[in-house]
Design a protein around this motif. Structure first.
Motif, PDB file in Angstrom:
ATOM      1  N   GLY A   1       0.189 -64.353 -14.850  1.00 27.52           N
ATOM      2  CA  GLY A   1       0.039 -63.561 -13.637  1.00 27.52           C
ATOM      3  C   GLY A   1       0.989 -63.906 -12.512  1.00 27.52           C
ATOM      4  N   LEU A   2       1.991 -64.733 -12.768  1.00 34.23           N
ATOM      5  CA  LEU A   2       2.866 -65.204 -11.697  1.00 34.23           C
ATOM      6  C   LEU A   2       4.229 -64.519 -11.672  1.00 34.23           C
ATOM      7  CD1 LEU A   2       2.134 -69.042 -11.899  1.00 34.23           C
ATOM      8  CD2 LEU A   2       1.049 -67.313 -10.438  1.00 34.23           C
ATOM      9  N   THR A   3       4.546 -63.726 -12.692  1.00 34.43           N
ATOM     10  CA  THR A   3       5.846 -63.075 -12.764  1.00 34.43           C
ATOM     11  C   THR A   3       5.679 -61.644 -13.254  1.00 34.43           C
ATOM     12  OG1 THR A   3       6.773 -65.218 -13.428  1.00 34.43           O
ATOM     13  CG2 THR A   3       8.231 -63.310 -13.548  1.00 34.43           C
ATOM     14  N   LEU A   4       6.397 -60.724 -12.586  1.00 31.64           N
ATOM     15  CA  LEU A   4       6.414 -59.330 -13.016  1.00 31.64           C
ATOM     16  C   LEU A   4       7.834 -58.953 -13.399  1.00 31.64           C
ATOM     17  CD1 LEU A   4       4.407 -59.218 -10.103  1.00 31.64           C
ATOM     18  CD2 LEU A   4       3.689 -57.300 -11.515  1.00 31.64           C
ATOM     19  N   PHE A   5       7.950 -58.037 -14.356  1.00 36.83           N
ATOM     20  CA  PHE A   5       9.249 -57.588 -14.843  1.00 36.83           C
ATOM     21  C   PHE A   5       9.283 -56.065 -14.710  1.00 36.83           C
ATOM     22  CE2 PHE A   5       7.871 -61.417 -16.960  1.00 36.83           C
ATOM     23  CZ  PHE A   5       8.972 -62.258 -16.872  1.00 36.83           C
ATOM     24  N   VAL A   6      10.130 -55.580 -13.801  1.00 34.34           N
ATOM     25  CA  VAL A   6      10.131 -54.170 -13.431  1.00 34.34           C
ATOM     26  C   VAL A   6      11.464 -53.550 -13.835  1.00 34.34           C
ATOM     27  CG1 VAL A   6       9.782 -52.519 -11.573  1.00 34.34           C
ATOM     28  CG2 VAL A   6       8.690 -54.768 -11.455  1.00 34.34           C
ATOM     29  N   ALA A   7      11.409 -52.481 -14.640  1.00 34.58           N
ATOM     30  CA  ALA A   7      12.627 -51.822 -15.108  1.00 34.58           C
ATOM     31  C   ALA A   7      12.917 -50.590 -14.262  1.00 34.58           C
ATOM     32  CB  ALA A   7      12.493 -51.430 -16.572  1.00 34.58           C
ATOM     33  N   SER A   8      14.148 -50.486 -13.789  1.00 33.25           N
ATOM     34  CA  SER A   8      14.593 -49.303 -13.059  1.00 33.25           C
ATOM     35  C   SER A   8      15.206 -48.323 -14.044  1.00 33.25           C
ATOM     36  CB  SER A   8      15.617 -49.679 -11.984  1.00 33.25           C
ATOM     37  OG  SER A   8      16.290 -48.524 -11.514  1.00 33.25           O
ATOM     38  N   GLN A   9      14.536 -47.194 -14.237  1.00 31.11           N
ATOM     39  CA  GLN A   9      15.056 -46.192 -15.164  1.00 31.11           C
ATOM     40  C   GLN A   9      16.374 -45.612 -14.659  1.00 31.11           C
ATOM     41  OE1 GLN A   9      12.288 -43.029 -16.008  1.00 31.11           O
ATOM     42  NE2 GLN A   9      13.474 -42.251 -17.739  1.00 31.11           N
TER      43      GLN A   9
ATOM     44  N   ILE B   1      10.252 -60.555 -10.643  1.00 32.69           N
ATOM     45  CA  ILE B   1       9.577 -60.680  -9.357  1.00 32.69           C
ATOM     46  C   ILE B   1       8.521 -61.767  -9.415  1.00 32.69           C
ATOM     47  CG2 ILE B   1       8.051 -59.472  -7.741  1.00 32.69           C
ATOM     48  CD1 ILE B   1       9.584 -56.906  -8.482  1.00 32.69           C
ATOM     49  N   ASP B   2       8.586 -62.697  -8.476  1.00 29.30           N
ATOM     50  CA  ASP B   2       7.575 -63.749  -8.362  1.00 29.30           C
ATOM     51  C   ASP B   2       6.362 -63.207  -7.618  1.00 29.30           C
ATOM     52  OD1 ASP B   2       9.117 -65.716  -9.594  1.00 29.30           O
ATOM     53  OD2 ASP B   2      10.083 -66.282  -7.721  1.00 29.30           O
ATOM     54  N   PHE B   3       5.182 -63.659  -8.028  1.00 36.90           N
ATOM     55  CA  PHE B   3       3.947 -63.262  -7.354  1.00 36.90           C
ATOM     56  C   PHE B   3       3.159 -64.495  -6.945  1.00 36.90           C
ATOM     57  CE2 PHE B   3      -0.632 -62.052  -7.585  1.00 36.90           C
ATOM     58  CZ  PHE B   3      -0.643 -61.225  -6.469  1.00 36.90           C
ATOM     59  N   ASP B   4       2.746 -64.525  -5.680  1.00 38.98           N
ATOM     60  CA  ASP B   4       1.919 -65.600  -5.148  1.00 38.98           C
ATOM     61  C   ASP B   4       0.472 -65.104  -5.117  1.00 38.98           C
ATOM     62  OD1 ASP B   4       0.512 -67.450  -3.687  1.00 38.98           O
ATOM     63  OD2 ASP B   4       1.886 -67.503  -1.988  1.00 38.98           O
ATOM     64  N   PRO B   5      -0.385 -65.544  -6.044  1.00 37.72           N
ATOM     65  CA  PRO B   5      -1.744 -65.006  -6.111  1.00 37.72           C
ATOM     66  C   PRO B   5      -2.635 -65.432  -4.944  1.00 37.72           C
ATOM     67  CG  PRO B   5      -1.461 -66.781  -7.703  1.00 37.72           C
ATOM     68  CD  PRO B   5      -0.115 -66.516  -7.114  1.00 37.72           C
ATOM     69  N   GLU B   6      -2.255 -66.484  -4.246  1.00 39.76           N
ATOM     70  CA  GLU B   6      -3.069 -66.896  -3.105  1.00 39.76           C
ATOM     71  C   GLU B   6      -2.853 -65.976  -1.914  1.00 39.76           C
ATOM     72  OE1 GLU B   6      -2.577 -70.972  -2.133  1.00 39.76           O
ATOM     73  OE2 GLU B   6      -3.158 -71.699  -4.122  1.00 39.76           O
ATOM     74  N   GLN B   7      -1.597 -65.629  -1.659  1.00 37.97           N
ATOM     75  CA  GLN B   7      -1.281 -64.742  -0.541  1.00 37.97           C
ATOM     76  C   GLN B   7      -1.194 -63.277  -0.956  1.00 37.97           C
ATOM     77  OE1 GLN B   7      -1.122 -65.934   2.588  1.00 37.97           O
ATOM     78  NE2 GLN B   7      -1.592 -67.963   1.754  1.00 37.97           N
ATOM     79  N   GLY B   8      -1.052 -63.040  -2.252  1.00 34.52           N
ATOM     80  CA  GLY B   8      -0.911 -61.671  -2.724  1.00 34.52           C
ATOM     81  C   GLY B   8       0.442 -61.073  -2.421  1.00 34.52           C
ATOM     82  N   ARG B   9       1.477 -61.920  -2.348  1.00 33.51           N
ATOM     83  CA  ARG B   9       2.808 -61.446  -1.969  1.00 33.51           C
ATOM     84  C   ARG B   9       3.771 -61.520  -3.148  1.00 33.51           C
ATOM     85  NH1 ARG B   9       1.630 -58.429   2.261  1.00 33.51           N
ATOM     86  NH2 ARG B   9       0.277 -59.570   3.728  1.00 33.51           N
ATOM     87  N   MET B  10       4.700 -60.556  -3.175  1.00 31.78           N
ATOM     88  CA  MET B  10       5.711 -60.481  -4.228  1.00 31.78           C
ATOM     89  C   MET B  10       7.090 -60.730  -3.622  1.00 31.78           C
ATOM     90  SD  MET B  10       4.292 -57.115  -6.275  1.00 31.78           S
ATOM     91  CE  MET B  10       4.123 -56.140  -4.761  1.00 31.78           C
ATOM     92  N   ARG B  11       7.980 -61.317  -4.438  1.00 28.81           N
ATOM     93  CA  ARG B  11       9.340 -61.620  -3.975  1.00 28.81           C
ATOM     94  C   ARG B  11      10.305 -61.493  -5.149  1.00 28.81           C
ATOM     95  NH1 ARG B  11      12.551 -66.048  -4.072  1.00 28.81           N
ATOM     96  NH2 ARG B  11      10.889 -67.288  -5.026  1.00 28.81           N
ATOM     97  N   LEU B  12      11.425 -60.821  -4.896  1.00 26.56           N
ATOM     98  CA  LEU B  12      12.441 -60.663  -5.938  1.00 26.56           C
ATOM     99  C   LEU B  12      13.056 -62.006  -6.269  1.00 26.56           C
ATOM    100  CD1 LEU B  12      14.222 -58.806  -7.713  1.00 26.56           C
ATOM    101  CD2 LEU B  12      15.795 -58.653  -5.766  1.00 26.56           C
ATOM    102  N   GLN B  13      13.077 -62.332  -7.564  1.00 24.81           N
ATOM    103  CA  GLN B  13      13.687 -63.574  -8.031  1.00 24.81           C
ATOM    104  C   GLN B  13      15.099 -63.344  -8.548  1.00 24.81           C
ATOM    105  OE1 GLN B  13      13.416 -66.001 -12.079  1.00 24.81           O
ATOM    106  NE2 GLN B  13      11.413 -65.862 -11.117  1.00 24.81           N
ATOM    107  N   SER B  14      15.288 -62.376  -9.434  1.00 25.20           N
ATOM    108  CA  SER B  14      16.596 -62.141 -10.037  1.00 25.20           C
ATOM    109  C   SER B  14      16.630 -60.752 -10.652  1.00 25.20           C
ATOM    110  CB  SER B  14      16.915 -63.201 -11.092  1.00 25.20           C
ATOM    111  OG  SER B  14      15.929 -63.210 -12.111  1.00 25.20           O
ATOM    112  N   GLN B  15      17.822 -60.327 -11.057  1.00 27.55           N
ATOM    113  CA  GLN B  15      17.995 -59.040 -11.726  1.00 27.55           C
ATOM    114  C   GLN B  15      19.000 -59.182 -12.851  1.00 27.55           C
ATOM    115  OE1 GLN B  15      19.064 -56.625  -8.243  1.00 27.55           O
ATOM    116  NE2 GLN B  15      17.215 -55.417  -8.577  1.00 27.55           N
ATOM    117  N   LEU B  16      18.851 -58.363 -13.883  1.00 27.44           N
ATOM    118  CA  LEU B  16      19.811 -58.356 -14.967  1.00 27.44           C
ATOM    119  C   LEU B  16      19.770 -56.996 -15.653  1.00 27.44           C
ATOM    120  CD1 LEU B  16      18.342 -60.450 -17.911  1.00 27.44           C
ATOM    121  CD2 LEU B  16      17.122 -60.116 -15.783  1.00 27.44           C
TER     122      LEU B  16
END
Length: 364
Positions: A313-321, A329-344
């Motif tokens: 539950g700590l990382t999301l992977f989002v594909a741009s069509q 994307i990193d996810f902080d479950p305590e604060q409920g906040r998301m942050r971009l980590q990297s792209q490829l």
């Protein structure tokens, strides 16, 4: 614990409709310097370890319950599904076979016991069931059933005895009974739904996901930009309304075109994407009442049609069509906040993302 150690067994799979391939991505962290075992955690980078060219328009995918087979649907005629073996150490894919499907299928899943492949056709208003043989290969089509307009998602219920189908154009949810015989049968699904649930008029129910408690079902509304929660009844009893929430904050006035939803394995978070607004949203689930609260909404690259959530539950992977890039994307479950980590890069027109934790550590 070092971040790379936590992530080292993850494998991400992205199907690219435009390039007809599947990209396999794995984490890669720089080695620790000698004697620095207690140094601060370092984020793992990600790299493509395989690009499997299959041809056609590879779109929906689903893993077998044992995670040793990946089923990938080709939406170019003649419509087929590829059975792919998953290497337990490296996550690489190898083609085992290709089987015909009953139509142009937009969604694929398997029964919880792994005996049946379940597919739905948005354009042809139908669902179908194929046998899955003992070796994991997809067998013949056993059953084809007509549905109301634009069948979209088809998912087995947590009880293993029912299958739910969303019909986007008819604003309906259907529930079918699934045969529980120890052997495969010629008609696994009841020929008619055991119940029909009317959704909000004009909402366009698209994808659905079950809560880990097995009692709640969440449904994303493509045209409504919202999520509905339903409490499942016993057996064939109709569901009852549980919750409703918008997935976009008030300051975003874009007409919704919502796509995917995923529920965290701990049942505390629900994530959704909207293609037109180019956003990923995190909603907190009250695990006592099932109520939803929008906590964060992150701008993504254009057309985030599909995304997946790591098992922890700590990382999301989002594909741009649109851009063909995968955002980690990193996810902080305590604060409920998301942050971009990297792209490829992940191919042309990526349309489906799945992620698993491999059963074995990577081979040297």
């Amino acid at each position: 614990m070092h971040m790379a150690a936590r992530s080292s067994r993850l494998a991400v799979y992205v199907s690219a409709a435009g390039s007809g391939d599947i990209h396999v991505l794995r984490p890669h962290a720089p080695p620790l310097a000698s004697g620095l075992a207690d140094q601060p955690a370092t984020k793992a980078s990600w790299q493509t370890v395989q690009r499997l060219a299959l041809g056609g328009a590879i779109m929906p995918m689903a893993f077998s319950p044992q995670r040793d087979r990946l089923y990938a649907v080709n939406r170019t005629a003649p419509f087929t599904v590829h059975t792919l073996a998953v290497d337990a150490h490296k996550g690489h894919l190898s083609l085992l076979g290709t089987s015909p499907l009953a139509g142009n299928m937009v969604y694929v899943s398997t029964s919880l016991d792994g005996r049946y492949l379940l597919t739905s056709s948005y354009g042809e208003d139908l669902i179908a069931v194929n046998a899955i043989e003992a070796d994991g290969l997809v067998g013949p089509t056993l059953q084809v059933l007509n549905t109301p307009r634009q069948a979209h998602a088809i998912c087995p219920a947590p009880d293993g005895q029912h299958v739910w189908v969303s019909c986007l154009g008819a604003d309906q949810l259907l529930c079918y009974r699934l045969a529980s015989a120890p052997q495969q049968t010629a008609t696994p699904l009841s020929t008619e739904p055991v119940l029909r649930h009317a959704c909000r008029a004009g909402s366009g129910p698209r994808h659905l996901a079950f809560h880990p408690n097995g009692r709640w079902l969440f449904l994303i509304n493509e045209l409504g930009g919202s999520v509905d929660g339903l409490a499942l009844g016993e057996g064939s009893a109709p569901p009852s309304p549980l919750s409703h929430a918008r997935i976009l904050p008030p300051e975003i006035s874009t007409e919704p075109w919502s796509a995917e939803l995923r529920v965290s394995t701990n049942g505390q978070w629900l994530f959704t994407s909207d293609r037109r607004a180019a956003t990923l949203s995190a909603l907190r689930i009250d695990t006592t009442t099932g109520q939803l609260a929008l906590v964060d909404c992150l701008q993504t690259e254009a057309l985030p049609r599909s995304f997946a959530l790591a098992p922890d539950g700590l990382t999301l992977f989002v594909a741009s069509q649109d851009t063909g890039r995968l955002s980690v994307i990193d996810f902080d479950p305590e604060q409920g906040r998301m942050r971009l980590q990297s792209q490829l890069d992940c191919g042309t027109s990526p349309t489906w993302v799945e992620v698993i934790e491999l059963p074995h550590a990577p081979s040297a």
